[in-house]
Motif scaffolding. Structure first.
Motif, PDB file in Angstrom:
ATOM      1  N   LEU A  10       0.825  -1.210   0.000  1.00 48.13           N
ATOM      2  CA  LEU A  10       0.000   0.000   0.000  1.00 48.13           C
ATOM      3  C   LEU A  10       0.859   1.260   0.000  1.00 48.13           C
ATOM      4  N   LEU A  11       1.898   1.249   0.809  1.00 49.66           N
ATOM      5  CA  LEU A  11       2.754   2.437   0.890  1.00 49.66           C
ATOM      6  C   LEU A  11       3.449   2.711  -0.432  1.00 49.66           C
ATOM      7  N   LEU A  12       3.967   1.673  -1.059  1.00 48.00           N
ATOM      8  CA  LEU A  12       4.685   1.864  -2.317  1.00 48.00           C
ATOM      9  C   LEU A  12       3.756   2.299  -3.445  1.00 48.00           C
ATOM     10  N   ALA A  13       2.485   1.942  -3.354  1.00 44.77           N
ATOM     11  CA  ALA A  13       1.537   2.299  -4.413  1.00 44.77           C
ATOM     12  C   ALA A  13       1.074   3.748  -4.319  1.00 44.77           C
ATOM     13  N   ASP A  14       1.309   4.401  -3.184  1.00 40.48           N
ATOM     14  CA  ASP A  14       0.813   5.766  -3.005  1.00 40.48           C
ATOM     15  C   ASP A  14       1.712   6.757  -3.732  1.00 40.48           C
ATOM     16  N   PRO A  15       1.156   7.633  -4.584  1.00 37.90           N
ATOM     17  CA  PRO A  15       1.982   8.577  -5.350  1.00 37.90           C
ATOM     18  C   PRO A  15       2.661   9.633  -4.486  1.00 37.90           C
ATOM     19  N   ASP A  16       2.199   9.838  -3.251  1.00 38.11           N
ATOM     20  CA  ASP A  16       2.805  10.840  -2.381  1.00 38.11           C
ATOM     21  C   ASP A  16       3.916  10.266  -1.505  1.00 38.11           C
ATOM     22  N   VAL A  17       4.233   8.999  -1.699  1.00 43.18           N
ATOM     23  CA  VAL A  17       5.315   8.354  -0.959  1.00 43.18           C
ATOM     24  C   VAL A  17       6.469   8.097  -1.920  1.00 43.18           C
ATOM     25  N   ASP A  18       7.637   8.677  -1.615  1.00 43.81           N
ATOM     26  CA  ASP A  18       8.823   8.454  -2.446  1.00 43.81           C
ATOM     27  C   ASP A  18       9.592   7.208  -2.031  1.00 43.81           C
ATOM     28  N   SER A  19       9.651   6.955  -0.717  1.00 46.32           N
ATOM     29  CA  SER A  19      10.472   5.863  -0.209  1.00 46.32           C
ATOM     30  C   SER A  19       9.867   5.346   1.081  1.00 46.32           C
ATOM     31  N   VAL A  20      10.386   4.197   1.522  1.00 47.03           N
ATOM     32  CA  VAL A  20       9.887   3.578   2.752  1.00 47.03           C
ATOM     33  C   VAL A  20      11.061   3.170   3.617  1.00 47.03           C
ATOM     34  N   LEU A  21      10.948   3.477   4.905  1.00 47.50           N
ATOM     35  CA  LEU A  21      11.906   3.039   5.915  1.00 47.50           C
ATOM     36  C   LEU A  21      11.195   2.061   6.842  1.00 47.50           C
ATOM     37  N   VAL A  22      11.607   0.794   6.788  1.00 50.56           N
ATOM     38  CA  VAL A  22      11.054  -0.249   7.660  1.00 50.56           C
ATOM     39  C   VAL A  22      11.983  -0.377   8.857  1.00 50.56           C
ATOM     40  N   THR A  23      11.421  -0.363  10.057  1.00 49.39           N
ATOM     41  CA  THR A  23      12.263  -0.396  11.251  1.00 49.39           C
ATOM     42  C   THR A  23      11.634  -1.263  12.333  1.00 49.39           C
ATOM     43  N   GLY A  24      12.471  -1.958  13.093  1.00 45.76           N
ATOM     44  CA  GLY A  24      11.977  -2.716  14.230  1.00 45.76           C
ATOM     45  C   GLY A  24      12.447  -4.144  14.288  1.00 45.76           C
ATOM     46  N   TYR A  25      11.505  -5.055  14.496  1.00 43.60           N
ATOM     47  CA  TYR A  25      11.820  -6.434  14.872  1.00 43.60           C
ATOM     48  C   TYR A  25      11.762  -7.417  13.708  1.00 43.60           C
ATOM     49  N   PHE A  26      11.353  -6.965  12.527  1.00 43.21           N
ATOM     50  CA  PHE A  26      11.240  -7.910  11.418  1.00 43.21           C
ATOM     51  C   PHE A  26      12.589  -8.601  11.205  1.00 43.21           C
ATOM     52  N   GLY A  27      12.508  -9.932  11.080  1.00 45.41           N
ATOM     53  CA  GLY A  27      13.707 -10.748  11.053  1.00 45.41           C
ATOM     54  C   GLY A  27      13.861 -11.546  12.329  1.00 45.41           C
ATOM     55  N   GLY A  28      13.153 -11.143  13.392  1.00 40.37           N
ATOM     56  CA  GLY A  28      13.245 -11.846  14.667  1.00 40.37           C
ATOM     57  C   GLY A  28      12.050 -12.717  14.979  1.00 40.37           C
ATOM     58  N   TYR A  29      10.982 -12.600  14.185  1.00 37.72           N
ATOM     59  CA  TYR A  29       9.775 -13.375  14.476  1.00 37.72           C
ATOM     60  C   TYR A  29       9.997 -14.869  14.319  1.00 37.72           C
ATOM     61  N   GLY A  30      10.961 -15.230  13.467  1.00 38.58           N
ATOM     62  CA  GLY A  30      11.236 -16.647  13.269  1.00 38.58           C
ATOM     63  C   GLY A  30      11.722 -17.348  14.518  1.00 38.58           C
ATOM     64  N   ARG A  31      12.126 -16.609  15.523  1.00 39.82           N
ATOM     65  CA  ARG A  31      12.583 -17.219  16.770  1.00 39.82           C
ATOM     66  C   ARG A  31      11.432 -17.851  17.553  1.00 39.82           C
ATOM     67  N   TYR A  32      10.215 -17.498  17.184  1.00 36.39           N
ATOM     68  CA  TYR A  32       9.059 -17.998  17.927  1.00 36.39           C
ATOM     69  C   TYR A  32       8.589 -19.369  17.450  1.00 36.39           C
ATOM     70  N   GLY A  33       9.237 -19.910  16.428  1.00 39.18           N
ATOM     71  CA  GLY A  33       8.858 -21.243  15.984  1.00 39.18           C
ATOM     72  C   GLY A  33       9.129 -21.444  14.517  1.00 39.18           C
TER      73      GLY A  33
END
Length: 696
Positions: free
Chosen positions: A383-406
């Protein structure tokens, strides 16, 4: 920092030299090849023998005998067949003779590994200059001396002391260690080098020559430069501007904070101009991206390689926690990015996708959605990338760590990372990932998809900020004018008349030497008048200026007092300017030893060095460039009119600034020319003071 002007540097692309023997030789020779693993002659030979399938490699050692298990020749004269390129790695005492042997054998390119020349002092500089002259007269080229070597992965040329990864980045470096560090950082990002040339002392070939050669090289997509001495800086600017115009970004890492360059400054312009501000002006002129560390260079090259010169300023922040969301927003804005509130349409779409607790206004806070449905990262990113008023996206946080749960969530997270990469490739917009879990399988998958992954959110935001600034347009410098006759002296009267003759208005004035002459001049001009003592650099600081004088007694007393205190050789009697609706500016030009004349504009008067609201550009300027500099000042609103004050005549002001830079650029005998203040009013622009600092 040693200043040398490479003999080969030239701002005229028509004079570009043929460097094909350096990068695509038919045969090479290593002079000083060695079995001693502590010597460059050994290191270079080990790398050179890798390319025997591409071209003949001849090892030369004056003792003869096998080197690295290969037969070696005692001299270049013994080598059968022609040699295009020779690498010289012998002690300094034998370097000159080795160069002569190369030229006698018809060698067309020489790489001087040997140190002990210009870096040691004047005698060394004279010797390397003489050698470079002989090389040029023979129709050959010299890289170095005191360099690390040369490499071209597209032609299978390996003549550097260390192996370097192959890729599409052309590297030019004056530091061997910096090149090696950058190679490791780039390799971690999946990048490598199309070409590498170690500048060394730039006795012959300079950075501008190599930039031109890289710009014409089909295998090079981006050019990375580490340089401490630009030699002919104008030639570098011209070569880099041409490379950028050809679609090949130039990223520069250099040094010089400016303290040393300002030590001998004698004017406001000199005190405010530093090495760093001059280089920034040169980079703006050429469209070069300047970075401050090898990591910054690698990050920007990575983003340019992955996304090209894409817009990035308006960033959407996607986080899975409120703390990370807030810190990412602040960090993004600190690096010059904008984090605008989403449109109602995008906010509604996100609200329909995410749990009620999620934040949807920018930043997006998934607020637990990641644990419930890991694919929400992909769908939200879409959704963010499809919006014409968004040039770029910064993803931040825990993504990459969820796999530790199983294991099931681990597989889903990796699949989501793969899908995120596909979405980014489809949309083409820049996306950077900061994760607390940068060593996880999902983070590795993001990297395999070509997404930049960072361990620190500030690094992710900084890289996007660098990419956003990359889109700023270049401002090519105007050609330098033909040299004008030398000025007769550095006095105020000479300075004001020089600038006035260039088209900048000054108040009516007379040059006088006695109190009686001053009284008559004041009567002719009309009071009030200003008296300025001549022969002083900073007249106000020395009590050499008297303002608003009315009547014979006031004029006579002022001149008499200055004559006694200051022993002035003369005085300027000048009409008093009306400052009521004006803005005082400073316009200065300082001649840099590498980049030539550099213009400065800023808020002027006696507070110039206190406020330090200044802008720099290579001189001379066109009026449109002068207007851009003025508009970039923090106090530019004063020129447009504030709090009931009228706007100044910006067109007249820009033409006056351009005229000052033009006349200064035409005088190589002037180190600094300054008009301070230049009074901007609704009716035009008028110089109220001027000074010259001569060369030497």
């Amino acid at each position: 920092m040693t200043f040398t002007v490479p003999l080969g540097s030239c701002a005229d692309p028509a004079s570009a030299r043929d460097l094909s023997p350096l990068f695509s030789p038919r045969a090479v020779a290593i002079i000083g090849a060695s079995n001693d693993r502590s010597k460059y002659g050994n290191w270079i030979s080990v790398q050179a023998l890798r390319m025997r399938d591409h071209r003949p490699v001849h090892l030369v050692n004056r003792r003869g005998g096998p080197v690295l298990g290969e037969p070696a020749y005692r001299s270049l004269a013994e080598v059968p067949g022609p040699v295009d390129l020779a690498v010289i790695a012998v002690p300094a005492a034998g370097f000159e003779a080795a160069v002569d042997d190369c030229l006698a054998a018809g060698v067309r390119a020489i790489v001087g590994i040997t140190a002990g020349f210009g870096e040691l002092g004047e005698d060394g500089r004279l010797l390397q200059t003489a050698l470079a002259t002989r090389v040029r007269e023979a129709g050959a080229v010299l890289l170095g001396p005191n360099c690390l070597g040369v490499l071209d992965s597209t032609s299978g040329l390996y003549l550097a002391s260390n192996p370097l990864p192959a890729g599409s980045v052309g590297l030019i470096s004056q530091s061997g260690n910096m090149a090696l560090e950058l190679s490791g950082i780039l390799e971690d990002r999946g990048l490598g080098f199309s070409r590498f040339a170690s500048l060394g002392n730039q006795a012959d070939l300079g950075v501008a020559d190599l930039v031109r050669a890289y710009a014409d090289h089909p295998g090079t997509d981006m050019i990375a430069v580490y340089c401490e001495d630009f030699g002919d800086g104008r030639a570098f600017v011209a070569a880099a501007a041409d490379a950028v115009a050809a679609g090949k970004p130039v990223v520069l890492l250099t040094v010089g904070g400016g303290a040393a360059s300002a030590r001998g400054a004698k004017s406001h312009t000199g005190a405010l101009t530093s090495d760093s501000s001059v280089i920034d002006a040169a980079c703006r002129a050429a469209g070069v991206d300047r970075v401050s560390s090898p990591h910054e260079m690698a990050d920007l090259l990575h983003l340019l390689h992955r996304f090209g010169p894409a817009p990035a300023r308006r960033v959407a922040v996607l986080a899975d926690g409120g703390g990370h969301a807030s810190v990412a927003c602040d960090t993004a804005e600190a690096h010059g990015l904008s984090v605008p509130e989403f449109t109602p349409q995008l906010a509604d779409a996100l609200r329909n996708l995410l749990p009620p607790s999620a934040g949807v206004g920018n930043p997006v806070d998934l607020a637990g959605a990641g644990e419930q449905d890991i694919t929400s990262f992909r769908t939200t990113l879409d959704l963010l990338l499809a919006d014409p008023d968004v040039d770029s996206v910064l993803v931040t946080g825990y993504f990459g760590g969820y796999g530790r749960y199983g294991p099931e969530l681990a597989r889903a997270e990796i699949a989501t990372a793969r899908a995120m990469g596909e979405k980014v490739r489809d949309k083409g917009k820049p996306v950077v990932i900061h994760t607390m879990c940068a060593d996880s399988p999902a983070a590795d998958e993001l990297r395999r998809q070509g997404l930049p992954v960072f361990r620190a959110v500030e690094d992710a935001a900084r890289s996007l900020g660098l990419l956003a600034r990359h889109a700023l347009p270049a401002h090519p410098p105007k050609a330098l004018p033909d040299p004008a006759p030398r000025v007769p002296d550095d006095g105020y009267w000479t300075a004001r008349e020089l600038v006035r003759a260039a088209g900048v208005s000054f108040p009516d004035a007379r040059l006088v030497h006695t109190a009686d002459e001053a009284v008559r001049a004041a009567a002719a001009i009309g009071c009030p008048v200003v008296i300025k003592a001549l022969g002083l650099l900073h007249k106000s600081d020395s009590g050499g200026v008297a303002l608003g004088l009315v009547g014979e007694r006031a004029v006579r007393d002022a001149v008499t007092d200055m004559a006694v205190r200051l022993d002035s050789p003369g005085f300027c009697v000048e009409a008093m300017a009306d400052l009521s609706d004006g803005v005082e500016l400073i316009v200065g030009v300082r001649r840099d030893p590498r980049f030539g004349p550099v213009a400065m504009v800023g808020l002027g008067g006696v507070t110039t060095e206190v406020l330090r609201d200044v802008s720099f550009a290579l001189a001379p300027l066109e009026p449109v460039q002068a207007l851009e500099m003025l508009s970039g000042l923090r106090t530019a609103a004063l020129l447009r009119g504030v709090r009931g004050r009228p706007a100044v005549d910006l067109d007249a002001l820009a033409h006056a600034v351009a005229a000052i830079t033009e006349v200064a650029s035409a005088h190589p005998d002037i180190a600094e020319l300054e008009v301070n203040p230049l009074l901007a009013t609704p009716g035009g622009a008028q110089g109220l003071d001027a000074r010259i600092v001569p060369i030497g």
